[in-house]
Motif scaffolding. Structure first.
Motif, mmCIF file in Angstrom:
data_model
loop_
_atom_site.group_PDB
_atom_site.id
_atom_site.type_symbol
_atom_site.label_atom_id
_atom_site.label_comp_id
_atom_site.label_asym_id
_atom_site.label_seq_id
_atom_site.Cartn_x
_atom_site.Cartn_y
_atom_site.Cartn_z
ATOM 1 N N ALA A 18 -1.574 2.739 -24.098
ATOM 2 C CA ALA A 18 -2.303 2.404 -22.864
ATOM 3 C C ALA A 18 -3.247 1.233 -23.102
ATOM 4 C CB ALA A 18 -3.071 3.623 -22.365
ATOM 5 N N ASP A 19 -3.956 1.266 -24.243
ATOM 6 C CA ASP A 19 -4.886 0.179 -24.588
ATOM 7 C C ASP A 19 -4.165 -1.159 -24.739
ATOM 8 O OD1 ASP A 19 -6.957 1.982 -24.561
ATOM 9 O OD2 ASP A 19 -7.031 2.232 -26.735
ATOM 10 N N ASP A 20 -2.886 -1.078 -25.133
ATOM 11 C CA ASP A 20 -2.105 -2.305 -25.308
ATOM 12 C C ASP A 20 -1.519 -2.806 -23.986
ATOM 13 O OD1 ASP A 20 -2.675 -2.368 -27.957
ATOM 14 O OD2 ASP A 20 -0.770 -1.539 -28.638
ATOM 15 N N GLY A 21 -1.845 -2.106 -22.880
ATOM 16 C CA GLY A 21 -1.466 -2.617 -21.554
ATOM 17 C C GLY A 21 -0.181 -2.061 -20.978
ATOM 18 N N TYR A 22 0.459 -1.083 -21.630
ATOM 19 C CA TYR A 22 1.694 -0.516 -21.084
ATOM 20 C C TYR A 22 1.365 0.395 -19.902
ATOM 21 C CZ TYR A 22 3.995 -2.366 -25.221
ATOM 22 O OH TYR A 22 4.475 -3.211 -26.195
ATOM 23 N N GLU A 23 2.040 0.152 -18.795
ATOM 24 C CA GLU A 23 1.676 0.785 -17.521
ATOM 25 C C GLU A 23 1.830 2.308 -17.529
ATOM 26 O OE1 GLU A 23 2.562 -0.350 -12.974
ATOM 27 O OE2 GLU A 23 4.317 0.499 -13.993
ATOM 28 N N LEU A 24 3.012 2.809 -17.924
ATOM 29 C CA LEU A 24 3.258 4.249 -17.838
ATOM 30 C C LEU A 24 2.282 5.058 -18.712
ATOM 31 C CD1 LEU A 24 4.800 6.544 -16.596
ATOM 32 C CD2 LEU A 24 6.629 6.219 -18.274
ATOM 33 N N PRO A 25 2.050 4.665 -19.966
ATOM 34 C CA PRO A 25 1.043 5.396 -20.750
ATOM 35 C C PRO A 25 -0.349 5.378 -20.098
ATOM 36 C CG PRO A 25 2.390 4.087 -22.211
ATOM 37 C CD PRO A 25 2.772 3.693 -20.813
ATOM 38 N N GLN A 26 -0.707 4.265 -19.443
ATOM 39 C CA GLN A 26 -1.999 4.191 -18.745
ATOM 40 C C GLN A 26 -2.067 5.234 -17.629
ATOM 41 O OE1 GLN A 26 -2.179 0.076 -17.500
ATOM 42 N NE2 GLN A 26 -3.282 -0.573 -19.340
ATOM 43 N N ILE A 27 -0.985 5.316 -16.847
ATOM 44 C CA ILE A 27 -0.939 6.284 -15.738
ATOM 45 C C ILE A 27 -1.017 7.710 -16.278
ATOM 46 C CG2 ILE A 27 0.488 7.215 -13.864
ATOM 47 C CD1 ILE A 27 1.692 4.347 -13.591
ATOM 48 N N ILE A 28 -0.272 7.977 -17.347
ATOM 49 C CA ILE A 28 -0.245 9.339 -17.908
ATOM 50 C C ILE A 28 -1.610 9.726 -18.467
ATOM 51 C CG2 ILE A 28 0.714 10.740 -19.799
ATOM 52 C CD1 ILE A 28 3.371 9.120 -19.269
ATOM 53 N N MET A 29 -2.294 8.794 -19.129
ATOM 54 C CA MET A 29 -3.624 9.108 -19.670
ATOM 55 C C MET A 29 -4.609 9.414 -18.547
ATOM 56 S SD MET A 29 -3.322 9.299 -22.840
ATOM 57 C CE MET A 29 -5.051 9.518 -23.255
ATOM 58 N N ASN A 30 -4.534 8.650 -17.442
ATOM 59 C CA ASN A 30 -5.387 8.936 -16.281
ATOM 60 C C ASN A 30 -5.048 10.300 -15.686
ATOM 61 O OD1 ASN A 30 -6.878 6.590 -16.338
ATOM 62 N ND2 ASN A 30 -5.484 5.454 -15.000
ATOM 63 N N TYR A 31 -3.762 10.562 -15.584
ATOM 64 C CA TYR A 31 -3.280 11.844 -15.035
ATOM 65 C C TYR A 31 -3.805 13.018 -15.875
ATOM 66 C CZ TYR A 31 0.132 15.569 -14.021
ATOM 67 O OH TYR A 31 0.728 16.761 -13.717
ATOM 68 N N ARG A 32 -3.691 12.888 -17.197
ATOM 69 C CA ARG A 32 -4.146 13.966 -18.098
ATOM 70 C C ARG A 32 -5.659 14.155 -18.018
ATOM 71 N NH1 ARG A 32 -0.848 13.431 -23.865
ATOM 72 N NH2 ARG A 32 1.219 13.996 -23.052
ATOM 73 N N SER A 33 -6.382 13.037 -17.951
ATOM 74 C CA SER A 33 -7.839 13.097 -17.903
ATOM 75 C C SER A 33 -8.312 13.838 -16.652
ATOM 76 C CB SER A 33 -8.411 11.675 -17.930
ATOM 77 O OG SER A 33 -9.799 11.702 -17.707
ATOM 78 N N LEU A 34 -7.740 13.481 -15.482
ATOM 79 C CA LEU A 34 -8.145 14.122 -14.230
ATOM 80 C C LEU A 34 -7.702 15.584 -14.190
ATOM 81 C CD1 LEU A 34 -7.552 11.364 -11.498
ATOM 82 C CD2 LEU A 34 -9.584 11.845 -12.858
#
Length: 635
Positions: free
Chosen positions: A324-340
């Motif tokens: 996610a930190d490297d800018g890949y979209e799907l991992p970013q979405i999943i990390m947000n999803y998991r956090s919420l």
């Protein structure tokens, strides 16, 4: 066998006819022969009460209906005066065919003076819990002289878990009766009042007996190291009644607000799930590691940063965060999803269920003997993990509200670990910056980037802040480059410049590492120790982790000690002063209070002074105080 938890083999060893491991001559012998008594008559009770009143010290334990300290009721209590001998006083076993027991109320009234006598010294295992239970029955336990859980924790926080069963195995080479052995497991598990006396009594007697035997072994070990004895006597033991009060005070929760937040989070979680399906080009279960692995690595061909023990590409949290930190979209979405999802399940959904029906408040449990460094932890709910950097986390804090006619006051140590670093390292530039009240991150940015403090940009200050805190936690140039989004060589240059400007910090770090390798431990300002068994490990990763811990632990541990000292002082003041002020939470470097509106000026002045005076460092301690209708407003 103990090290690898081969418990059934250990039991075989215990029952085998071979000599037990020898104990050192300076340790009191423990008893292998036991005489356990069940008190069912007034004559037996009178005899034991007479003995307890004469005893210099006795072990005490309660058996209860529940682990919930506010709801649990007494089923019985046990006592021990000498190793191998103990008595169980059953009071509320109510299973069919249970023998006649002494009258509950009359017996408690008879025992109350002994339990409330500060001169009748008691030792227990986690007496904070027993004190809660007795308070539920109007008995204020006094004379708490020792706690074996805290003795073990102060002696070596990482050597073992600090529950009685683990301590008995480590220090007495003895396997104890476990609760599951007599109560069963799962849904069919019995509560203590449902357990037959023939099983309940030996279990309860053993609790008191083993506690006394552990005290005889642990206390001389603590006394042998004066700095640890001081931590035990002046910090951990006096903190026990403070935490009792804090837990019983609890905090008001706005249930309606949390329900609204849960609905909003559900909407956001649903939106993120749909975004993940669009990004993946197909519907899939976001909670399935196997499906996630196929989409990320087979379909989207993302780089494999780490593999599982079975050789599969990893979808672990830290790996997804890196992607996610490297800018890949799907991992970013999943990390947000998991956090919420985690915030919703852990806090907005669960907090309303944790409100006590009698008090209308949420009552957390604070743990003194869990973290390695001396910090408190909490559970049910875990107050330490509510995120403060995200808007959603801050919204959850809005639901922690003041009672009628009161305000929430939050008092927070400012940059305490950096101040401790300045104290420990003696670095002249750091000491000067703090002494003159400078913004330490702006000061560091000025040093690293070679500009005047007034010309430091926001980005430069943020970078300096990352460096200041990163170095405390032993961050590498690689870690700093990831955090700041810069090249590794640039991060290494920043760090090199930092150490040139703050040579005392580098000397402190180098000396601490060497001292830890020689001694096997590091110490806080107040003498608390953290042992580092991996500090000389041949495994490079383990050794490096231990070295980072060696640098950070004295700062984190000293900060923990300082806030504990402040809590004890403030608690003593509140006991004496009739103010209506209540200490209701402790979270990291912050204390939270519920203050009657007409006491706010007094509270601000006194609490700030108590916190500042909790330690005398080479730099001044600074405390930020905020007031509001809720916890978030008070920041």
């Amino acid at each position: 066998y103990r090290r690898y938890e081969f418990k059934s083999w250990l039991q075989e060893l215990d029952s085998a006819p071979v000599a037990a491991a020898s104990t050192k001559t300076d340790e009191p012998a423990t008893s292998n022969e036991t005489y356990y008594e069940t008190i069912l008559t007034q004559q037996q009770l009178d005899k034991w009460l007479a003995r307890l009143k004469k005893a210099e010290l006795f072990a005490f334990d309660t058996e209860t209906t529940s682990l919930n300290y506010l709801q649990a009721r007494i089923v019985g209590m046990s006592f021990a005066i000498q190793a191998g001998e103990a008595a169980y006083l059953p009071l509320a076993h109510d299973y069919p065919g249970a023998p006649q027991q002494l009258d509950f109320d009359a017996t408690l009234a008879l025992i109350k003076p002994l339990l409330e006598d500060p001169k009748a010294l008691k030792v227990g295992q986690n007496l904070k819990y027993d004190r809660h239970i007795l308070l539920n029955h109007g008995i204020d336990l006094q004379g708490i002289a020792h706690d074996t859980m805290l003795q073990s924790y102060v002696l070596d926080s990482t050597a073992t878990r600090h529950d009685m069963d683990s301590l008995a195995e480590k220090y007495l080479n003895r396997s104890t009766i476990h609760f599951e052995d007599i109560a069963g497991k799962g849904k069919k598990q019995l509560t203590f009042n449902e357990i037959g006396l023939e099983e309940a009594a030996p279990y309860a007697c053993e609790d008191a007996d083993i506690t006394l035997q552990l005290h005889h072994i642990l206390w001389p070990k603590v006394q042998a190291i004066p700095s640890l004895e001081k931590v035990y006597r002046e910090l951990e033991m006096p903190l026990l009644p403070v935490l009792n009060t804090l837990e019983r005070n609890g905090v008001h929760i706005d249930i309606f607000m949390l329900q609204q937040q849960s609905d909003a989070l559900a909407h956001d979680i649903d939106r993120l799930e749909k975004e993940a399906h669009v990004s993946a080009g197909t519907k899939f279960n976001l909670g399935s590691p196997k499906q996630l692995q196929e989409i990320l690595y087979d379909q989207q061909q993302l780089p494999v940063r780490k593999k599982t023990p079975k050789g599969q590409p990893s979808t672990a949290e830290n790996v997804l965060q890196e992607l996610a930190d490297d800018g890949y979209e799907l991992p970013q979405i999943i990390m947000n999803y998991r956090s919420l999802s985690k915030l919703k399940s852990t806090y907005t959904d669960k907090l309303p269920q944790q409100v006590n029906q009698q008090t209308g408040r949420v009552h957390t449990s604070y743990h003194q003997a869990v973290t390695a460094t001396g910090r408190l932890s909490s559970s049910d709910p875990n107050l330490q993990n509510i995120p403060i950097r995200t808007e959603t986390g801050r919204k959850i804090r809005e639901a922690f509200v003041a009672g009628k006619g009161a305000k929430i006051l939050a008092a927070d140590y400012s940059q305490i670990e950096l101040r401790i670093m300045a104290h420990l390292s003696g670095d002249k530039s750091l000491l000067t910056a703090f002494a003159e009240g400078e913004d330490i991150h702006r000061h560091t940015a000025s040093e690293i980037f070679g500009v005047e403090p007034e010309n430091v940009t926001g980005d430069q200050r943020r970078s300096a802040k990352a460096i200041n805190f990163g170095l405390i936690y032993g961050m590498s140039a690689h870690g700093l480059s990831k955090q700041l989004g810069i090249e590794r060589h640039q991060a290494a240059k920043y760090m090199e410049t930092y150490f040139e400007r703050y040579p005392g910090v580098r000397n402190y770090m180098d000396n601490t590492r060497e001292q830890a390798k020689k001694d096997g431990y590091v110490e806080t300002i107040f003498g608390r120790r953290l042992y580092l068994p991996e500090i000389n490990s041949s495994n490079g990763l383990r050794r490096q982790y231990a070295e980072r811990t060696a640098i950070n632990a004295p700062m984190q541990g000293s900060a923990a000690d300082i806030i504990k000292r402040a809590m004890i002082s403030i608690h003593d003041w509140l006991l004496e002063a009739d103010t209506g002020i209540r200490m209701i939470m402790q979270v990291h470097d912050e204390l939270v209070f519920e203050v009657p509106e007409d006491q706010l000026d007094l509270a601000k002045t006194e609490i700030e002074q108590f916190m500042i005076k909790a330690a005398e460092l080479a730099v001044p301690l600074e405390v930020g105080i905020g007031v509001g209708d809720n916890w978030e407003q008070a920041h």
